[in-house]
Design a protein around this motif. Structure first.
Motif, PDB file in Angstrom:
ATOM      1  N   LEU A   2       0.826  -1.220   0.000  1.00  0.00           N
ATOM      2  CA  LEU A   2       0.000   0.000   0.000  1.00  0.00           C
ATOM      3  C   LEU A   2       0.855   1.264   0.000  1.00  0.00           C
ATOM      4  N   GLN A   3       1.956   1.257   0.745  1.00  0.00           N
ATOM      5  CA  GLN A   3       2.837   2.426   0.727  1.00  0.00           C
ATOM      6  C   GLN A   3       3.374   2.656  -0.686  1.00  0.00           C
ATOM      7  N   ALA A  42       0.608   4.004  -2.873  1.00  0.00           N
ATOM      8  CA  ALA A  42       0.303   5.418  -2.592  1.00  0.00           C
ATOM      9  C   ALA A  42       1.246   6.325  -3.379  1.00  0.00           C
ATOM     10  N   HIS A  43       2.518   5.953  -3.436  1.00  0.00           N
ATOM     11  CA  HIS A  43       3.465   6.736  -4.238  1.00  0.00           C
ATOM     12  C   HIS A  43       3.024   6.791  -5.701  1.00  0.00           C
ATOM     13  N   VAL A  58      -0.026   6.313  -6.981  1.00  0.00           N
ATOM     14  CA  VAL A  58      -1.281   7.061  -7.143  1.00  0.00           C
ATOM     15  C   VAL A  58      -0.966   8.552  -7.302  1.00  0.00           C
ATOM     16  N   LEU A  59      -0.066   9.043  -6.459  1.00  0.00           N
ATOM     17  CA  LEU A  59       0.307  10.460  -6.564  1.00  0.00           C
ATOM     18  C   LEU A  59       1.073  10.724  -7.860  1.00  0.00           C
ATOM     19  N   THR A 103       0.668   9.276 -10.784  1.00  0.00           N
ATOM     20  CA  THR A 103      -0.202   9.336 -11.981  1.00  0.00           C
ATOM     21  C   THR A 103      -0.716  10.758 -12.190  1.00  0.00           C
ATOM     22  N   ARG A 104      -1.118  11.399 -11.092  1.00  0.00           N
ATOM     23  CA  ARG A 104      -1.650  12.762 -11.229  1.00  0.00           C
ATOM     24  C   ARG A 104      -0.551  13.744 -11.619  1.00  0.00           C
ATOM     25  N   VAL A 152      -7.156   7.395 -10.723  1.00  0.00           N
ATOM     26  CA  VAL A 152      -7.151   6.058 -10.135  1.00  0.00           C
ATOM     27  C   VAL A 152      -8.520   5.895  -9.485  1.00  0.00           C
ATOM     28  N   PHE A 200      -9.470   0.547  -6.637  1.00  0.00           N
ATOM     29  CA  PHE A 200      -8.289   0.366  -5.797  1.00  0.00           C
ATOM     30  C   PHE A 200      -8.606  -0.715  -4.773  1.00  0.00           C
ATOM     31  N   VAL A 211      -7.156  -3.509  -1.912  1.00  0.00           N
ATOM     32  CA  VAL A 211      -6.059  -3.846  -1.005  1.00  0.00           C
ATOM     33  C   VAL A 211      -6.286  -5.252  -0.437  1.00  0.00           C
ATOM     34  N   GLU A 257      10.872   0.494  -2.555  1.00  0.00           N
ATOM     35  CA  GLU A 257       9.985  -0.116  -1.567  1.00  0.00           C
ATOM     36  C   GLU A 257      10.148  -1.637  -1.467  1.00  0.00           C
ATOM     37  N   GLN A 314      -6.493  10.687  -3.943  1.00  0.00           N
ATOM     38  CA  GLN A 314      -5.223  11.423  -3.959  1.00  0.00           C
ATOM     39  C   GLN A 314      -4.910  11.948  -2.557  1.00  0.00           C
ATOM     40  N   ASN A 345     -15.348   3.179  -6.311  1.00  0.00           N
ATOM     41  CA  ASN A 345     -14.445   2.108  -6.755  1.00  0.00           C
ATOM     42  C   ASN A 345     -14.750   1.643  -8.177  1.00  0.00           C
TER      43      ASN A 345
END
Lengths: 410, 410
Positions: A236-237, A240-241, A243-244, A246-247, A261, A264, A266, A310, B237, B269
């Motif tokens: 997940l960490q 998260a990187h 996901v940010l 892509t924007r 995104v 999602f 998990v 990671e 985000q 989702n």
């Protein structure tokens, strides 16, 4: 010549009663009883306007107002009457009923055009009941085979083919829309761009390209208490990187780029277990195919960096692309000339969503006119456009139609 | 005096047959048929070692080896025989069977201790069948009422109380474990710290504090195509920023801090819809209660920054805390003296997971000994510790027991 705004509003209002939701929206899924009722109403209105309706084997409805030149290819106007669940009153219906209003206005004026004018209602544009979207226009233009279209099933397992027969709208392959001189589609913007620019209408550059990727991050699930931070391979960490990222990549690609995104997942998704696996969707959009490719390449590069930092494995599968479709330059010029003739402020903009016009551009010069959406809202009950903006859009549709169909007399 | 490593291995091996999984692990859920079989086997072994078994009204099994001083409070040794689904062979079982091996070793040596020695098997330590974890030890020490414990239901709706009666292990309230001089629990580490340090055993400082927060991010869901990036209020985000922040905050709080986002739910989702809402769990762990509080405060501060930057609303609910429980300093000193006497390298470390010893520390001086886990793996079929490390841990348990129970003769 101007359209009758009150009559167009009345038609929209009457149509919005079919599938009306308590919240003021509409649920009119493709090939449902509501869709049948909407089609029956449209057919009646078309007949009252002196047109005869033909239905093809995908349920696409086509009506023709003859022109003075029997050999001339028609100018086709239209959109769709189906909606998403708890959708709005304007998405789709506006394009069909504005086309009807154009014909009614021509009738009132006793106008004669050289080219015939056709009104079309495409089946299952939304894809809310039968996936994918734009099945009717895609089938009519050869994107999908008949077997594929008929076999599409809804959540309850009912197929497109069976439902088409059930509501009595399975027509004749010979009645499929033929060649056209041009196709015009009036539609609400469904976004906030025109509102922000303070203009009632937009001339659409084309349909943006879309590409979908499935990203899978594989780390190692472990106990949230016993595994020190420094030893973790937390999926997940890492996700998260990305996901940010892509924007960030889309921001660098300019104002017409989009990255979302939306899905999602998990695993195992338990409070005290470090996520071992995350999978998510990336939806990239851009008007240029090369830039879409570049966004995906850049995502791969970022994923490699994140994977190394990671200690996880990341795979990216680009599984679907809808290529960008710029509309015909001459049709866009014609629409723009019509807007200028009417003295309206306007803006050129890309459509970030798909429309039937995308597939029509496969087989004839096509273009779209957007009407300002209040708050940029769509696919919801709050979807709205003012009567003034709707009239503005319909008048642009009329003026552009007159230019393309060539007014002979009135 | 040294334990019999081969005999302890044989006992572990025999016990691991009960609930054995094809992958070489164990599924022995609390109060299941497998748990009953494990209890019956333990009872037989205890009887063979000359002990009589008593069972309390929570199913906790207690057996006593008398000391020379009838008035002296006992030294209690134990752990649990239940496992998670597809768990390992050592988690819990090691602590019970090493305690049995200590008694067998004393018997072999004809040793007499001043204090009695008790062996305990706590019911439902894992919480894998009946939540929460450590029900038996918590109930025996007054953390939970009997009504609460008996009413706990598994996924199929069967209650703790009914299942306790069904397997024949509903005993007498008068048989609950009484006051003790000390409690010792041998357990596998379940993490990678001892392996990384290259030492076979650890002296446990205490049970780390845990606090759980539920974070909810509310943005605005919208169409992935029609909403420009600059106008979005994308809950995912914003959540991605906070996920990274939790780990960053824990890193700043030192090597004993942990932060885990394990549960993470995105709504709606859907691939082409901007997430309107994300909710996720945060599991913070730290040996100091004040630092746990500070982590939560810092998370609030970060959330405010993210909310402002992303145009979303973020709420944080701190809904559960398990306070840090340092073990008794004298018991820890005794364990450490025992390790030194045996000439073993060791490390002091905090337990990042809960254990029955946490609740025993409520009512008597307690301590734990950790055995190195291969690869730091636990709660999985691959869970393993070498026979040498297991013998080392059991010998520490024996030596510490002899110090606490006071060897009179052998």
């Amino acid at each position: 010549m101007r359209i009758n705004s009150a009559r167009l509003q009345a038609s929209l209002e009457t149509m919005a009663q079919i599938g009306r939701t308590p919240g003021g929206g509409v649920t009119r899924l493709a090939l449902s009883d509501e869709d049948k009722a909407a089609r029956d109403l449209l057919a009646r209105w078309l007949a009252e306007a002196g047109l005869t309706v033909q239905v093809d084997d995908f349920g696409n409805m086509l009506a023709r107002r003859p022109g003075s030149d029997p050999a001339a290819a028609p100018v086709r106007l239209g959109s769709h009457l189906d909606t998403v669940r708890q959708g709005g009153r304007f998405d789709g219906a506006l394009g069909v009923l504005a086309a009807l209003e154009v014909v009614r206005t021509l009738n009132d004026a006793g106008a004669v055009t050289r080219r015939p004018i056709e009104i079309v209602n495409w089946t299952n544009e939304e894809g809310a009941r039968f996936e994918p979207a734009m099945l009717g226009s895609g089938a009519a233009t050869g994107r999908f085979t008949k077997a594929f279209v008929y076999g599409r099933a809804d959540r309850e397992g009912r197929t497109f083919g069976d439902e088409l027969v059930r509501i009595g709208y399975c027509g004749d392959p010979a009645q499929r829309p033929g060649p056209a001189h041009a196709y015009l589609e009036l539609h609400i913007e469904q976004g906030p761009v025109l509102e922000e620019a303070g203009v009632p209408v937009g001339v659409v550059e084309g349909i943006i390209g879309i590409t979908w990727c499935q990203v899978t991050v594989e780390g190692q699930s472990a106990h949230a208490g016993t595994m020190p931070l420094a030893r973790r391979r937390d999926a997940l960490q890492a996700a998260a990187h990305l996901v940010l990222a892509t924007r960030e990549l889309a921001r660098q690609a300019g104002p017409d780029a989009r990255a979302t995104v939306g899905r999602f997942i998990v695993e195992p998704n338990v409070t005290n277990v470090i996520p071992g696996r995350v999978s998510f969707s990336v939806d990239f959009r851009h008007p240029e195919a090369a830039l879409l490719d570049r966004l995906v390449e850049q995502l791969h590069a970022r994923a490699e960096q994140v994977a190394a930092a990671e200690g996880v494995r990341i795979s990216i599968e680009r599984f679907w692309t809808s290529e960008p479709t710029p509309f015909d330059p001459a049709v866009k010029e014609t629409i723009e000339a019509a807007v200028r003739e009417l003295g309206m402020p306007f803006q050129r903009l890309w459509s970030g969503a798909g429309h039937d016009a995308k597939y029509m551009q496969d087989c004839c010069p096509s273009g779209m006119i957007f009407v300002r959406s209040q708050g940029g809202l769509s696919h919801c009950e709050q979807e709205a456009s003012t009567p003034e903006d709707i009239a503005a859009g319909a008048n642009v549709l009329l003026a552009a139609t007159l230019r393309l169909a060539e007014l002979v007399s009135h």
